[in-house]
Design a protein around this motif. Structure first.
Motif, PDB file in Angstrom:
ATOM      1  N   THR A  29       0.723  -1.201   0.016  1.00 18.72           N
ATOM      2  CA  THR A  29      -0.057  -0.189  -0.067  1.00 18.72           C
ATOM      3  C   THR A  29       0.848   1.315   0.083  1.00 18.72           C
ATOM      4  N   SER A  30       2.124   1.161   0.502  1.00 17.63           N
ATOM      5  CA  SER A  30       2.749   2.442   0.639  1.00 17.63           C
ATOM      6  C   SER A  30       4.372   1.976   0.754  1.00 17.63           C
ATOM      7  N   PHE A  31       5.355   2.916   0.821  1.00 16.02           N
ATOM      8  CA  PHE A  31       6.567   2.996   0.960  1.00 16.02           C
ATOM      9  C   PHE A  31       7.159   4.271   1.400  1.00 16.02           C
ATOM     10  N   ASP A  32       7.849   4.378   2.356  1.00 19.50           N
ATOM     11  CA  ASP A  32       8.391   5.666   2.784  1.00 19.50           C
ATOM     12  C   ASP A  32       9.460   6.140   1.924  1.00 19.50           C
ATOM     13  N   ARG A  33       9.357   6.641   0.713  1.00 19.26           N
ATOM     14  CA  ARG A  33      10.533   7.010  -0.080  1.00 19.26           C
ATOM     15  C   ARG A  33      11.166   8.323   0.459  1.00 19.26           C
ATOM     16  N   LYS A  34      12.269   8.349   0.996  1.00 20.36           N
ATOM     17  CA  LYS A  34      12.808   9.665   1.556  1.00 20.36           C
ATOM     18  C   LYS A  34      13.744  10.524   0.443  1.00 20.36           C
ATOM     19  N   ASP A  35      14.288   9.511  -0.312  1.00 21.45           N
ATOM     20  CA  ASP A  35      15.604  10.101  -1.125  1.00 21.45           C
ATOM     21  C   ASP A  35      15.186   9.885  -2.688  1.00 21.45           C
ATOM     22  N   GLU A  36      15.785  10.857  -3.394  1.00 19.36           N
ATOM     23  CA  GLU A  36      15.594  10.648  -5.049  1.00 19.36           C
ATOM     24  C   GLU A  36      16.902  10.267  -5.474  1.00 19.36           C
ATOM     25  N   VAL A  37      16.967   9.704  -6.764  1.00 17.40           N
ATOM     26  CA  VAL A  37      18.242   9.175  -7.335  1.00 17.40           C
ATOM     27  C   VAL A  37      19.114  10.313  -7.676  1.00 17.40           C
ATOM     28  N   GLN A  38      18.622  11.357  -8.234  1.00 13.80           N
ATOM     29  CA  GLN A  38      19.514  12.502  -8.714  1.00 13.80           C
ATOM     30  C   GLN A  38      20.233  13.204  -7.236  1.00 13.80           C
ATOM     31  N   ALA A  39      19.540  13.130  -6.372  1.00 12.12           N
ATOM     32  CA  ALA A  39      19.916  14.072  -5.091  1.00 12.12           C
ATOM     33  C   ALA A  39      21.018  12.796  -4.332  1.00 12.12           C
ATOM     34  N   LEU A  43      25.820  13.649  -4.055  1.00 15.09           N
ATOM     35  CA  LEU A  43      26.494  13.740  -2.754  1.00 15.09           C
ATOM     36  C   LEU A  43      27.877  13.602  -3.059  1.00 15.09           C
ATOM     37  N   ASP A  44      28.564  14.116  -2.058  1.00 16.01           N
ATOM     38  CA  ASP A  44      30.094  14.038  -2.160  1.00 16.01           C
ATOM     39  C   ASP A  44      30.574  12.788  -1.469  1.00 16.01           C
ATOM     40  N   PRO A  45      31.236  11.933  -2.406  1.00 23.62           N
ATOM     41  CA  PRO A  45      31.761  10.705  -1.716  1.00 23.62           C
ATOM     42  C   PRO A  45      32.386  10.753  -0.481  1.00 23.62           C
ATOM     43  N   GLY A  46      33.095  11.892  -0.045  1.00 26.18           N
ATOM     44  CA  GLY A  46      33.786  11.864   1.169  1.00 26.18           C
ATOM     45  C   GLY A  46      32.811  12.101   2.035  1.00 26.18           C
ATOM     46  N   THR A  47      31.355  12.045   1.951  1.00 25.96           N
ATOM     47  CA  THR A  47      30.578  12.390   3.278  1.00 25.96           C
ATOM     48  C   THR A  47      29.912  10.911   3.376  1.00 25.96           C
ATOM     49  N   THR A  51      26.550   4.391   8.066  1.00 24.35           N
ATOM     50  CA  THR A  51      25.487   4.990   9.031  1.00 24.35           C
ATOM     51  C   THR A  51      24.405   5.488   8.198  1.00 24.35           C
ATOM     52  N   MET A  52      24.648   6.062   7.323  1.00 24.93           N
ATOM     53  CA  MET A  52      23.730   6.753   6.449  1.00 24.93           C
ATOM     54  C   MET A  52      22.410   5.867   6.078  1.00 24.93           C
ATOM     55  N   LYS A  53      21.281   6.240   6.305  1.00 24.01           N
ATOM     56  CA  LYS A  53      19.915   5.570   5.591  1.00 24.01           C
ATOM     57  C   LYS A  53      19.248   6.148   4.656  1.00 24.01           C
ATOM     58  N   LEU A  54      19.424   5.590   3.379  1.00 21.29           N
ATOM     59  CA  LEU A  54      18.849   6.061   2.289  1.00 21.29           C
ATOM     60  C   LEU A  54      17.569   5.123   1.674  1.00 21.29           C
ATOM     61  N   ALA A  55      16.365   5.629   1.452  1.00 20.71           N
ATOM     62  CA  ALA A  55      15.250   5.040   1.053  1.00 20.71           C
ATOM     63  C   ALA A  55      14.934   5.510  -0.233  1.00 20.71           C
ATOM     64  N   GLN A  73      19.867  -2.171 -11.150  1.00 18.18           N
ATOM     65  CA  GLN A  73      19.759  -0.599 -11.614  1.00 18.18           C
ATOM     66  C   GLN A  73      18.286  -0.181 -11.443  1.00 18.18           C
ATOM     67  N   ILE A  74      18.238   0.656 -10.651  1.00 19.80           N
ATOM     68  CA  ILE A  74      16.922   1.292 -10.216  1.00 19.80           C
ATOM     69  C   ILE A  74      16.549   2.797 -10.875  1.00 19.80           C
ATOM     70  N   GLU A  75      15.581   2.850 -11.532  1.00 14.50           N
ATOM     71  CA  GLU A  75      15.214   4.239 -12.069  1.00 14.50           C
ATOM     72  C   GLU A  75      14.109   4.873 -11.191  1.00 14.50           C
ATOM     73  N   ASP A  76      14.303   6.005 -10.824  1.00 16.17           N
ATOM     74  CA  ASP A  76      13.055   6.759 -10.562  1.00 16.17           C
ATOM     75  C   ASP A  76      12.672   7.841 -11.366  1.00 16.17           C
ATOM     76  N   ASP A  77      11.986   8.975 -11.263  1.00 12.65           N
ATOM     77  CA  ASP A  77      11.584  10.066 -12.138  1.00 12.65           C
ATOM     78  C   ASP A  77      13.014  11.056 -12.059  1.00 12.65           C
ATOM     79  N   THR A  78      13.769  10.655 -11.391  1.00 11.31           N
ATOM     80  CA  THR A  78      15.016  11.761 -11.542  1.00 11.31           C
ATOM     81  C   THR A  78      16.163  10.975 -12.147  1.00 11.31           C
ATOM     82  N   GLY A  79      16.346   9.767 -12.084  1.00 10.86           N
ATOM     83  CA  GLY A  79      17.559   9.209 -12.842  1.00 10.86           C
ATOM     84  C   GLY A  79      17.437   7.686 -12.473  1.00 10.86           C
TER      85      GLY A  79
END
Length: 503
Positions: A29-39, A43-47, A51-55, A73-79
């Protein structure tokens, strides 16, 4: 559906059933999508940290399994982005992962890392099937992203737009630009002081244009109604009522042919300005179109097919009969009868059969304009000085009443709008309606109707006004370099496929 696709459908259905047998619900019924591929990709690989939690959620566009691990390979509306999945990780049901197919919609959580080749990747800590894709997607060439296989068929792409949007990112981009163009048009006009309004889509009398309407029936009132061919007469009633500037982005319906530039259901902008004129509309048209172009392209020189269109204002002005003389090499005059006009056209080298349906000099002019003028109007031009006989709602030119104060903007070989100084004389308007009724009674299915209520509205007094219609679909065609109007309409009207309901 081909035999191969039938086999794949059955295979995917079996996978779905096995997943369900394990007690897994494959349509959540749902999924807590918190992040978009393009964003994430920015991200700077240095960061990066485990412990980072991406969804992320999206479709699987590629899958490569290697024993106890694999890549999705996953595609959303941003990439698109790569995910790494490992059997031994807690929270991963590897059997579910192996059962996934290309096109499945999944939700994934995890943390970012760089592979040995330097590719930004997410190490998945959970994979959830959100919706099973039972029908295989069309194969896509990796080199240029263009569809081949059976989906090169344009008709199929229009029928199955939902698949077209999945596999062709450039198609999605066209409709994103369409939305931006319409939003700009609304914002532009509101900033100019225009009020956006809504008028009836079902009308007792179809008016505001010359076209064959769609007919429907209202059961409760037991009355015949027409889907509107234009909102013009209602919008001008609002000028009578005291609104000085109004506009509507509206859907119109015309029961006519289908072509690369015509769809029976289409979107129009209509705008009316009290105390305005053809000239104020001409200036408004140039500013609106050039502004929309700058909004989506940042330049007024844009590609269209093999041409480069320069929308820089002011655009050329060219009279209707002058354009026929320039491109068709035929000199016509409002005083000619049918035979004289046809003789002049044939003498200039045009085939006589083109004019067999013509009943007047205006019909001959219309054929010559379509055949010889329109294809040559590549750079923007305002065609002016239209004959009164083919402009039943426009004000007559005071210097030569045989013509009206009207213009049509043309770009890339097609009309994108129509505008004029509005007729506000109720006696003249009623006489024009009567002429249209006479044409209808003589067998012209596009002949107009008598609208006595509109005449009555004019009898209360409508201020002098300028009015303009711009075809939104055609404007989008121009600004997205689209050859067919169907490329700018998400779901164009199509004839049903044979056996479509059973497929």
């Amino acid at each position: 559906m081909s035999e191969q696709h039938n086999d794949q459908f059955e295979t995917r259905l079996e996978k779905l059933q096995k997943v369900q047998e394990k007690g897994y619900q494959p349509y959540l019924t749902s999924f807590d999508r918190k992040d978009e591929v393009q964003a994430i990709l920015t991200l700077d690989p240095g960061t990066y940290s485990d412990t980072m939690k991406l969804a992320v959620a999206g479709r699987i566009r590629a899958k490569r399994m290697m024993g106890k691990a694999g890549f999705l390979q996953i595609e959303d509306d941003t990439g698109r982005m790569q995910f790494y999945v490992r059997r031994d990780d807690e929270g991963i049901d590897f059997d579910i992962v192996k059962a996934l197919d290309l096109g499945d919609i999944v939700g994934l959580t995890g943390f970012p890392f760089l592979t040995q080749t330097g590719e930004k990747t997410i190490h998945a800590t959970s994979v959830v099937l959100l919706a099973k894709c039972l029908r295989p997607l069309p194969v896509v060439k990796e080199a240029d992203g263009k569809v081949f296989d059976a989906f090169t068929n344009k008709e199929q792409r229009y029928r199955m737009r939902y698949v077209d949007l999945i596999v062709n990112p450039e198609v999605r981009q066209t409709f994103i630009l369409r939305s931006r163009i319409i939003a700009y048009v609304r914002s532009f006009l509101q900033n100019e002081g225009y009020l956006e309004v809504e008028t009836p889509m079902m009308q007792t009398i179809p008016g505001g244009a010359t076209a064959r309407p769609f007919v429907t029936h209202h059961n409760a009132l037991d009355m015949q109604l027409f889907l509107r061919i234009a909102p013009e007469l209602y919008l001008k009633r609002l000028l009578v009522g005291g609104f000085p500037k109004v506009f509507e982005v509206n859907r119109n319906f015309r029961n006519e042919g289908i072509s690369y530039k015509h769809n029976p259901e289409f979107t129009m902008l209509e705008v009316y300005q009290a105390y305005g004129s053809m000239n104020s509309m001409m200036e408004l048209c140039e500013r609106l179109v050039t502004g929309a172009c700058m909004e989506v392209h940042g330049t007024l020189k844009i590609p269209y097919g093999d041409e480069t269109i320069d929308l820089t204002a002011p655009w050329e002005r060219l009279g209707y009969f002058e354009s026929i003389e320039k491109f068709g090499k035929v000199t016509l005059d409002a005083g000619m009868d049918r035979k004289m006009a046809i003789d002049a056209a044939v003498a200039a080298g045009h085939a006589a059969h083109l004019f067999k349906e013509c009943r007047s000099v205006w019909d001959v002019a219309d054929v010559l304009f379509d055949e010889t003028v329109e294809p040559n109007l590549i750079q923007p031009v305002m065609i002016t000085k239209y004959p009164k006989e083919i402009s039943p709602l426009a004000r007559s030119n005071p210097e030569d009443p045989r013509f009206v104060d009207r213009f049509e903007p043309y770009v890339a070989g097609r009309e994108i709008g129509n505008a004029f100084s509005e007729l506000n004389d109720p006696f003249d308007q009623k006489a024009r309606f009567q002429e249209q009724v006479a044409l209808r009674e003589a067998g012209d299915e596009e002949g107009g109707y008598m609208d006595l209520d509109y005449v009555r509205a004019l009898e209360y007094g409508m201020p002098p006004a300028g009015g303009m219609g711009i075809g939104i679909d055609r404007l989008v065609m121009l600004l997205t370099n689209s050859h067919s109007i169907r490329d700018t309409i998400l779901f164009p009207l199509m004839r049903p496929e044979e056996g479509e309901a059973d497929d």
